[in-house]
Design an enzyme around this catalytic site. Structure first.
Site, mmCIF file in Angstrom:
data_model
loop_
_atom_site.group_PDB
_atom_site.id
_atom_site.type_symbol
_atom_site.label_atom_id
_atom_site.label_comp_id
_atom_site.label_asym_id
_atom_site.label_seq_id
_atom_site.Cartn_x
_atom_site.Cartn_y
_atom_site.Cartn_z
ATOM 1 N N ARG A 196 -5.746 -7.708 -3.896
ATOM 2 C CA ARG A 196 -5.072 -6.612 -4.546
ATOM 3 C C ARG A 196 -5.387 -6.553 -6.035
ATOM 4 N NH1 ARG A 196 -0.835 -5.313 -1.107
ATOM 5 N NH2 ARG A 196 0.491 -3.648 -1.864
ATOM 6 N N ARG A 220 9.095 6.484 6.185
ATOM 7 C CA ARG A 220 8.709 5.280 6.928
ATOM 8 C C ARG A 220 9.943 4.473 7.294
ATOM 9 N NH1 ARG A 220 4.435 1.179 4.569
ATOM 10 N NH2 ARG A 220 5.829 1.188 2.779
ATOM 11 N N LYS A 227 -2.848 1.761 5.484
ATOM 12 C CA LYS A 227 -3.625 0.527 5.684
ATOM 13 C C LYS A 227 -3.079 -0.261 6.879
ATOM 14 C CE LYS A 227 -2.549 -1.178 1.660
ATOM 15 N NZ LYS A 227 -1.726 -0.064 1.115
ATOM 16 N N ARG A 271 12.368 0.310 3.909
ATOM 17 C CA ARG A 271 12.076 -0.878 3.101
ATOM 18 C C ARG A 271 12.694 -0.734 1.715
ATOM 19 N NH1 ARG A 271 5.711 -1.969 3.767
ATOM 20 N NH2 ARG A 271 5.863 -2.134 1.508
ATOM 21 N N ARG A 308 4.890 1.366 -7.793
ATOM 22 C CA ARG A 308 3.830 0.740 -6.989
ATOM 23 C C ARG A 308 2.517 1.502 -7.128
ATOM 24 N NH1 ARG A 308 6.741 0.720 -1.431
ATOM 25 N NH2 ARG A 308 4.743 0.068 -0.570
#
Ligand code: AP5
Ligand code: MG
Length: 213
Positions: free
Chosen positions: A88, A127, A13, A160, A171
């Protein structure tokens, strides 16, 4: 043009929202980035949000809606924006709808970036995110020019806190329970479009351009 990016954590996203924002000259609004900025600056809001984010949970609507409404009220949002990570859940979608209704406005597209769960965990562990400007990289797919350093601002890149595999699984569950119902919500409104997020990021962007051009 007002666009919402939908999709699981790690679907891309943020990556696509950034490309849309640059191409169409509209602001990229990421509630996740706003929370991370608050955490970095040690604000009270940041500290509170962090306790939820680190567990892979949603930050309570009360906090999220407040920072979101403050942001979209800014002058640069009047000709549109691309929303990444908001709404969300259904209550947040209703807040957005109310805010737009008051302006006699509406969302043009809700773009769902589809990626199966098995690809997600791999993407997240690779990431790396900039601690200053929020730019994201991937150690295989989008490596920075210099390892561990942001191409844009020269600051450090980190994994992260919520990208550890156990938190990613959490998540994903939260996404399925609370965020996925938005697919039907926007489908009923006739603005839902889906793109294949497993493709190369330029090809995903081409699909998006076909939708919004
Ligand atoms: P947020 O920051 O929004 O995280 P998220 O939704 O979990 O999504 P990510 O940012 O992890 O993934 P992404 O889809 O943006 O993927 P990316 O482009 O980076 O939210 C974090 C937390 O904040 C939440 O858990 C919650 O606690 C809180 N929060 C935020 N908003 C909230 C709200 N509205 N309400 C309540 N709480 C809220 O891509 C992932 C990786 O894959 C990158 O490394 C990228 O380089 C790579 N990649 C991207 N596209 C491709 C591709 N096509 N091929 C190969 N690699 C790719
Ligand atoms: Mg993101």
């Amino acid at each position: 043009m007002k666009i919402i990016m939908l999709g699981a954590p790690g679907a891309g996203k943020g990556t696509q929202a950034k490309m849309i924002a640059e191409t169409y000259h509209i602001p990229h609004i990421s509630t996740g980035d706003m929370f991370r900025m608050n955490i970095k600056n040690g604000t009270e809001l940041g500290m509170e949000a962090k306790t939820y984010m680190d567990q892979g949970l949603l930050v309570p609507d009360e906090l999220t809606v407040r920072i979101f409404l403050d942001r979209v009220a800014k002058e640069d949002c009047k000709d549109g924006y691309v929303l990444d990570g908001f709404p969300r859940n259904i209550p947040q979608a209703e807040v957005l709808e109310d805010a737009l209704n008051k302006l006699g406005d509406q969302i043009d597209y809700a773009i769902d970036v589809e990626v199966p769960d098995e690809n997600i965990i791999r993407r997240m562990s690779g990431r790396r995110a900039c601690t200053s400007c929020g730019a994201t990289y991937h150690i295989e797919h989008v490596p920075p020019k210099k390892e561990g350093i942001c191409d844009d601002c020269g600051d450090a890149l980190v994994l992260r806190d919520d990208d550890r595999p156990e938190t990613v699984e959490k998540r994903l569950r939260v996404y399925q329970e609370q965020t996925q119902p938005l697919i039907e919500f926007y489908s009923k409104k006739g603005v839902l479009r889906s793109v294949d997020g497993t493709k190369d990021m330029q090809d995903v962007f081409k699909e998006i351009e076909e939708i919004i051009k």
